[in-house]
Design a protein around this motif. Sequence first.
Motif, PDB file in Angstrom:
ATOM      1  N   LEU A   1      -9.392   4.503  -6.267  1.00 26.61           N
ATOM      2  CA  LEU A   1      -8.416   4.954  -5.287  1.00 26.61           C
ATOM      3  C   LEU A   1      -7.034   4.767  -5.896  1.00 26.61           C
ATOM      4  CD1 LEU A   1      -8.287   4.430  -1.557  1.00 26.61           C
ATOM      5  CD2 LEU A   1      -6.429   3.463  -2.862  1.00 26.61           C
ATOM      6  N   SER A   2      -6.171   5.782  -5.791  1.00 23.35           N
ATOM      7  CA  SER A   2      -4.804   5.716  -6.298  1.00 23.35           C
ATOM      8  C   SER A   2      -3.841   6.000  -5.156  1.00 23.35           C
ATOM      9  CB  SER A   2      -4.580   6.768  -7.394  1.00 23.35           C
ATOM     10  OG  SER A   2      -5.506   6.610  -8.435  1.00 23.35           O
ATOM     11  N   ILE A   3      -2.760   5.226  -5.105  1.00 26.46           N
ATOM     12  CA  ILE A   3      -1.750   5.407  -4.056  1.00 26.46           C
ATOM     13  C   ILE A   3      -0.405   5.720  -4.687  1.00 26.46           C
ATOM     14  CG2 ILE A   3      -0.464   4.276  -2.198  1.00 26.46           C
ATOM     15  CD1 ILE A   3      -2.949   2.904  -1.354  1.00 26.46           C
TER      16      ILE A   3
ATOM     17  N   ARG B   1       0.582   9.470  -0.662  1.00 27.79           N
ATOM     18  CA  ARG B   1      -0.462  10.352  -1.189  1.00 27.79           C
ATOM     19  C   ARG B   1      -1.558   9.417  -1.671  1.00 27.79           C
ATOM     20  NH1 ARG B   1      -2.399  12.519  -6.011  1.00 27.79           N
ATOM     21  NH2 ARG B   1      -2.897  14.723  -5.917  1.00 27.79           N
ATOM     22  N   ILE B   2      -2.728   9.507  -1.052  1.00 27.89           N
ATOM     23  CA  ILE B   2      -3.845   8.651  -1.415  1.00 27.89           C
ATOM     24  C   ILE B   2      -4.954   9.525  -1.988  1.00 27.89           C
ATOM     25  CG2 ILE B   2      -5.567   6.991  -0.613  1.00 27.89           C
ATOM     26  CD1 ILE B   2      -3.614   6.166   1.568  1.00 27.89           C
ATOM     27  N   GLU B   3      -5.302   9.249  -3.227  1.00 28.93           N
ATOM     28  CA  GLU B   3      -6.334  10.012  -3.922  1.00 28.93           C
ATOM     29  C   GLU B   3      -7.577   9.150  -4.064  1.00 28.93           C
ATOM     30  OE1 GLU B   3      -6.791  11.577  -8.413  1.00 28.93           O
ATOM     31  OE2 GLU B   3      -4.986  12.254  -7.366  1.00 28.93           O
ATOM     32  N   VAL B   4      -8.691   9.672  -3.605  1.00 31.99           N
ATOM     33  CA  VAL B   4      -9.969   8.966  -3.697  1.00 31.99           C
ATOM     34  C   VAL B   4     -10.861   9.726  -4.671  1.00 31.99           C
ATOM     35  CG1 VAL B   4     -12.020   8.223  -2.418  1.00 31.99           C
ATOM     36  CG2 VAL B   4      -9.759   8.085  -1.338  1.00 31.99           C
ATOM     37  N   ASN B   5     -11.337   9.006  -5.685  1.00 25.95           N
ATOM     38  CA  ASN B   5     -12.191   9.599  -6.725  1.00 25.95           C
ATOM     39  C   ASN B   5     -13.528   8.886  -6.770  1.00 25.95           C
ATOM     40  OD1 ASN B   5     -10.287  11.450  -8.239  1.00 25.95           O
ATOM     41  ND2 ASN B   5      -9.150   9.528  -8.271  1.00 25.95           N
ATOM     42  N   ASN B   6     -14.587   9.638  -6.581  1.00 28.08           N
ATOM     43  CA  ASN B   6     -15.930   9.137  -6.798  1.00 28.08           C
ATOM     44  C   ASN B   6     -16.514   9.976  -7.928  1.00 28.08           C
ATOM     45  OD1 ASN B   6     -18.735   8.672  -6.779  1.00 28.08           O
ATOM     46  ND2 ASN B   6     -18.638   7.991  -4.657  1.00 28.08           N
ATOM     47  N   TYR B   7     -16.339   9.489  -9.156  1.00 27.64           N
ATOM     48  CA  TYR B   7     -16.741  10.239 -10.340  1.00 27.64           C
ATOM     49  C   TYR B   7     -18.255  10.378 -10.451  1.00 27.64           C
ATOM     50  CZ  TYR B   7     -11.873   9.460 -11.550  1.00 27.64           C
ATOM     51  OH  TYR B   7     -10.510   9.422 -11.522  1.00 27.64           O
ATOM     52  N   GLN B   8     -18.982   9.401  -9.932  1.00 26.72           N
ATOM     53  CA  GLN B   8     -20.436   9.442  -9.999  1.00 26.72           C
ATOM     54  C   GLN B   8     -20.970  10.641  -9.214  1.00 26.72           C
ATOM     55  OE1 GLN B   8     -22.221   5.808  -8.724  1.00 26.72           O
ATOM     56  NE2 GLN B   8     -24.292   6.470  -9.169  1.00 26.72           N
TER      57      GLN B   8
ATOM     58  N   LEU C   1      -6.343  -2.749  -0.689  1.00 30.98           N
ATOM     59  CA  LEU C   1      -5.834  -1.500  -0.124  1.00 30.98           C
ATOM     60  C   LEU C   1      -4.593  -1.761   0.726  1.00 30.98           C
ATOM     61  CD1 LEU C   1      -6.078   1.541   0.479  1.00 30.98           C
ATOM     62  CD2 LEU C   1      -7.608   0.921   2.378  1.00 30.98           C
ATOM     63  N   ARG C   2      -4.647  -2.789   1.564  1.00 37.27           N
ATOM     64  CA  ARG C   2      -3.502  -3.120   2.412  1.00 37.27           C
ATOM     65  C   ARG C   2      -2.278  -3.460   1.566  1.00 37.27           C
ATOM     66  NH1 ARG C   2       0.114  -5.831   4.844  1.00 37.27           N
ATOM     67  NH2 ARG C   2       0.294  -5.962   7.094  1.00 37.27           N
ATOM     68  N   SER C   3      -2.487  -4.219   0.512  1.00 36.81           N
ATOM     69  CA  SER C   3      -1.397  -4.610  -0.370  1.00 36.81           C
ATOM     70  C   SER C   3      -0.737  -3.389  -1.017  1.00 36.81           C
ATOM     71  CB  SER C   3      -1.923  -5.564  -1.437  1.00 36.81           C
ATOM     72  OG  SER C   3      -0.926  -5.863  -2.373  1.00 36.81           O
ATOM     73  N   LEU C   4      -1.537  -2.437  -1.483  1.00 38.31           N
ATOM     74  CA  LEU C   4      -0.996  -1.222  -2.098  1.00 38.31           C
ATOM     75  C   LEU C   4      -0.210  -0.380  -1.088  1.00 38.31           C
ATOM     76  CD1 LEU C   4      -4.048  -0.143  -4.291  1.00 38.31           C
ATOM     77  CD2 LEU C   4      -1.821  -0.932  -5.126  1.00 38.31           C
ATOM     78  N   ILE C   5      -0.744  -0.257   0.124  1.00 39.19           N
ATOM     79  CA  ILE C   5      -0.051   0.523   1.161  1.00 39.19           C
ATOM     80  C   ILE C   5       1.266  -0.144   1.536  1.00 39.19           C
ATOM     81  CG2 ILE C   5      -0.174   1.265   3.584  1.00 39.19           C
ATOM     82  CD1 ILE C   5      -3.220   1.690   3.079  1.00 39.19           C
TER      83      ILE C   5
END
Length: 181
Positions: free
Chosen positions: A58-60, A78-85, A167-171
């Motif tokens: 997850l990137s913020i 902008r929150i990007e969620v990547n599930n590469y699998q 996640l909370r810390s990043l937000i």
Amino acid sequence: MRKIITALIFLLAFPAYAETSKTETSTKIESSSLKTGTVSIKSYLEIGEMDTRPLEKLSIYALEIFYPGTKTKVQGLRIEVNNYQKDRTDVSFIDLDEIDDLLKGIDYISEQLGKGGKFKMFEAKYITKSGFEITVFNKSKSDEIGVAIHSGIASIFGDDISALQKLRSLIYTAKEALNAK
């Protein structure tokens, strides 16, 4: 007459098609991104990333869109969620005025772990306007906590509550960057 009856049958038989053809947006950021006939400038600040499991990230980003020559400015995440699998990536946008509610939602579901009702199994969920979703749950009838984070078609999972705290810390960090002068 035959065409009218066919159209009515189609709309009654496939109501989901009628709803998904809308072009509504749910956040100010999304609406701003669709403006035509004007110059807009988007600026991003990468706040950070979190890996929850191998091949899940997850990137913020703090985001600002402004229009030269005007005082119009839209800010948010902008929150990007990547599930590469599973080869899934999606992006959610959260307006600046929604971030405090998101932080309160995360705090609340963190405090309510295991207090969700009279049954042993529980799930606590918070969803933003754009559909970004955070779910905390207990795993397989145990006391272990899991965290699921969804953005559109992409989902990632944390194996303990530390994923929610990160996640909370990043937000919160992104909110501070947006509020800085």
